[in-house]
Design a protein around this motif. Structure first.
Motif, short mmCIF file in Angstrom:
data_model
loop_
_atom_site.label_atom_id
_atom_site.label_comp_id
_atom_site.label_asym_id
_atom_site.label_seq_id
_atom_site.Cartn_x
_atom_site.Cartn_y
_atom_site.Cartn_z
N TYR A 3 0.77 -1.42 0.08
CA TYR A 3 -0.19 -0.11 0.02
C TYR A 3 0.86 1.01 -0.04
CZ TYR A 3 -3.76 -3.32 1.67
OH TYR A 3 -4.69 -4.29 1.60
N HIS A 4 0.27 2.31 -0.55
CA HIS A 4 1.02 3.70 -0.38
C HIS A 4 0.53 4.31 0.89
CE1 HIS A 4 3.05 7.32 -1.84
NE2 HIS A 4 2.24 7.93 -1.06
N ASP A 58 0.08 6.83 3.66
CA ASP A 58 -0.17 8.06 3.72
C ASP A 58 -0.66 8.56 5.23
OD1 ASP A 58 -0.54 10.87 3.43
OD2 ASP A 58 -2.25 10.87 1.83
N LYS A 107 -0.87 1.47 -4.43
CA LYS A 107 0.54 1.91 -4.92
C LYS A 107 0.39 2.59 -6.23
CE LYS A 107 4.95 1.50 -4.09
NZ LYS A 107 5.66 1.84 -2.85
N ALA A 165 7.59 5.53 -8.06
CA ALA A 165 6.61 5.23 -7.14
C ALA A 165 6.76 3.64 -6.49
CB ALA A 165 5.09 5.16 -7.73
N PRO A 179 8.85 5.31 -1.05
CA PRO A 179 7.51 5.49 -0.33
C PRO A 179 7.39 7.35 -0.25
CG PRO A 179 9.19 4.96 1.27
CD PRO A 179 9.80 4.77 -0.20
N SER A 194 6.56 10.84 0.06
CA SER A 194 5.42 11.51 1.02
C SER A 194 5.37 13.30 0.61
CB SER A 194 6.02 11.58 2.48
OG SER A 194 7.27 12.35 2.60
N ALA A 200 1.96 8.89 -8.16
CA ALA A 200 0.98 7.66 -8.13
C ALA A 200 0.03 7.36 -9.15
CB ALA A 200 0.06 7.99 -6.95
#
Length: 574
Positions: free
Chosen positions: A19-20, A22, A33, A403, A407, A409, A440
């Motif tokens: 997963y991305h 956040d 992702k 991506a 990770p 941010s 993304a």
């Protein structure tokens, strides 16, 4: 040894770790992702109830701290009644950071700092869960203790970047005494070792100003914000050789002082200094090029980003293409018309996404005006092919690789973008958000966020050069020049823009965003004509990339400073 029956379990764990993350997003902390068109990778809500129950049962026995924290967090996120999972998630996130601090573990890419952005993201997520559970869990008390100790250790070691990252989290949740945070930040800002480090000192003064503001002490907050503005002046003085950067930093300093009482004389002094620098701005967007074998364009693009730091990868994204000069585009179009005279005699029509005719080209055999119309249409035709190649061969592969490998941010992207003179004060978060979505593959969001910023940024560049872009009518009402007015070849501003940016950029913006015989992105986006699936069209992708390219291009010749600032802001090594 794992067998075929274990594959579903491993596939589920792979999805959980892909997963991305956040952590600042309380409603959607785990995002897909990758998103491209109507496809996306998995998110927590795709899981079945049986899978969630299975994860709940195995979470306490997972040995890997990061995986244990992720599993517990996802289970609690989906089923808030499981308070034991909230407790386990908070404690596991804390233990991840503690293990890095104690030297018994490292994070992604070998990071060994408990103050890095990666560590802060874990603590932010732990704090978000603590906030949602009203700080009632024992693990939340451990979180408070850990954050306080990290703030104090960063202060004791004179680590300003580390101090700022943790202090923001501390202030967000009022973990330590606010007045102590303010005092520590000011003492670090005045430390002799930081005398020639205006970026770090400015961050510290802003921390102190925020702490005083929380205490409702506006006088002290203004004093600290004034000191932060003086750091911008110092940055301008250090940027000799780049009039655009000097002007940008001075403009930001003046803007910062505008809301502070008693700074009128200083503002006047800085405005005089700005006026002296503005006339020297000339084409500082940077001329850069590299040869690419078109038969191996994708492999070349990927080689520029794989295994590199995030700033290096973003630099590769910024440099992966460049619009040709207007003369080259016109020459290609004229040669095409000469080589295909029958095709050139045929009238052409262009339709918008709703099927309306928005442009007609009568062909090349009419009046000079009609022939010019057709020539511009053919210029758009060839640029359309070139953009398709650039997007498929470089832009998309590079952003997908970024991506996959990083990770990303918001804070990391802000650290890369924040000194760009293309970005007006107060807009860096908007550009970072647009880039965040772009990397993304969330192109609907990226285009919607960034495309409205283009004309305002062009006005900002003119303002840095001392050129006013508003028009006052007979009633005293001021109207800002729109994109079409700014780029009108017969208008007052086009020549000025061509003095600041190489003419290739204004020409490409015209063909891509304005000319009705091309994609016409400005009107299509502004009037809501584009259906969802068309946001992944190569012209849309190129339009978003170009706005980011314009934001990054002035920094390319100063990229070592960008990387240094990135390390200071995030704690992530090069």
């Amino acid at each position: 040894m794992a067998g075929p029956d274990d594959r579903p379990a491993f596939a589920l764990l792979a999805a959980l770790t892909n997963y991305h993350f956040d952590p600042d997003n309380r409603t959607e902390p785990f995002r897909p992702k990758m998103v491209f068109g109507d496809r996306r990778s998995l998110v927590p809500t795709d899981m079945m109830v049986e899978q969630i129950t299975e994860l709940w049962q195995v979470a306490p026995s997972v040995m890997n701290l990061g995986l244990r924290a992720r599993i517990a967090d996802v289970v609690w996120f989906l089923q808030r009644r499981r308070m034991d999972m909230a407790e386990l998630a908070i404690q596991s996130y804390c233990e991840c950071v503690i293990s890095v601090r104690d030297g018994t573990a490292t994070q992604a890419h070998g990071n060994e700092s408990p103050w890095s952005m990666q560590s802060v993201m874990l603590l932010v997520r732990a704090a978000s869960i603590s906030h949602a559970t009203k700080w009632s869990l024992a693990s939340s008390d451990n979180l408070r203790s850990l954050v306080g100790s990290l703030v104090q250790a960063a202060y004791d070691r004179v680590q300003p970047g580390d101090f700022c990252r943790i202090a923001h989290l501390d202030l967000d949740h009022k973990i330590s005494a606010v007045d102590q945070i303010a005092q520590s930040a000011e003492q670090l800002a005045n430390h002799l070792s930081l005398a020639e480090q205006p970026d770090q000192r400015m961050d510290l003064w802003k921390i102190a100003a925020r702490a005083h503001r929380i205490q409702r002490n506006q006088t002290e907050s203004d004093r600290c914000n004034t000191s932060a503005a003086e750091c911008l002046v110092q940055k301008s003085d250090q940027s000799v050789g780049s009039a655009m950067l000097q002007s940008s930093f001075l403009h930001d300093a003046i803007t910062s002082l505008r809301g502070i009482r008693g700074t009128g004389a200083r503002r006047a002094e800085l405005e005089a200094k700005l006026r002296a620098i503005q006339p020297t701005i000339r084409e500082e967007m940077g001329e850069f090029s590299h040869e690419i074998d078109l038969t191996e364009i994708v492999e070349h693009a990927l080689a520029t980003v794989r295994g590199h730091s995030l700033p290096k990868a973003i630099l590769a994204l910024a440099k992966c293409d460049k619009p040709p000069t207007p003369a080259v585009i016109r020459k290609t179009a004229v040669e095409h018309i000469s080589s295909h005279p029958l095709q050139g005699m045929m009238p052409m029509q262009v339709y918008d996404y709703q099927g309306h005719v928005v442009f007609r080209s009568p062909g090349s055999g009419g009046t000079p005006e009609e022939s010019e119309h057709h020539t511009r249409y053919m210029m758009c035709f060839h640029r359309n092919i070139a953009r398709q190649l650039a997007v498929a061969g470089a832009i998309n592969p590079i952003r997908r690789t970024i991506a996959d490998e990083h990770p990303v941010s918001m804070d990391e992207l802000i650290a890369v973008l924040e000194n760009s003179p293309f970005i007006p004060p107060g807009h860096v978060h908007i550009f970072a958000r647009g880039m965040f979505h772009f990397l993304a593959g969330e192109d609907i969001e990226a285009a919607s966020v960034l495309m409205p910023q283009l004309e305002n940024s062009l006005r900002h560049l003119l303002l840095l050069k001392g050129i006013e872009t508003s028009v006052t009518d007979d009633f005293g009402i001021q109207t800002e020049a729109s994109l079409s007015i700014l780029l009108n070849p017969n208008g007052a501003w086009r020549s000025k823009i061509d003095e600041i940016l190489p003419p290739r950029y204004a020409h490409e913006i015209d063909l891509l965003f304005l000319f009705a015989g091309g994609p016409g992105l400005r009107n299509q986006v502004a009037h809501g004509k584009i259906p969802a699936g068309e946001f992944w069209d190569h012209n849309m992708v190129y339009g978003v990339w170009m706005i980011l390219h314009l934001a990054l291009a002035p920094l390319i010749t100063h990229w070592e400073h960008v990387e240094t600032l990135f390390v200071n802001r995030t704690g992530l090594g090069k």
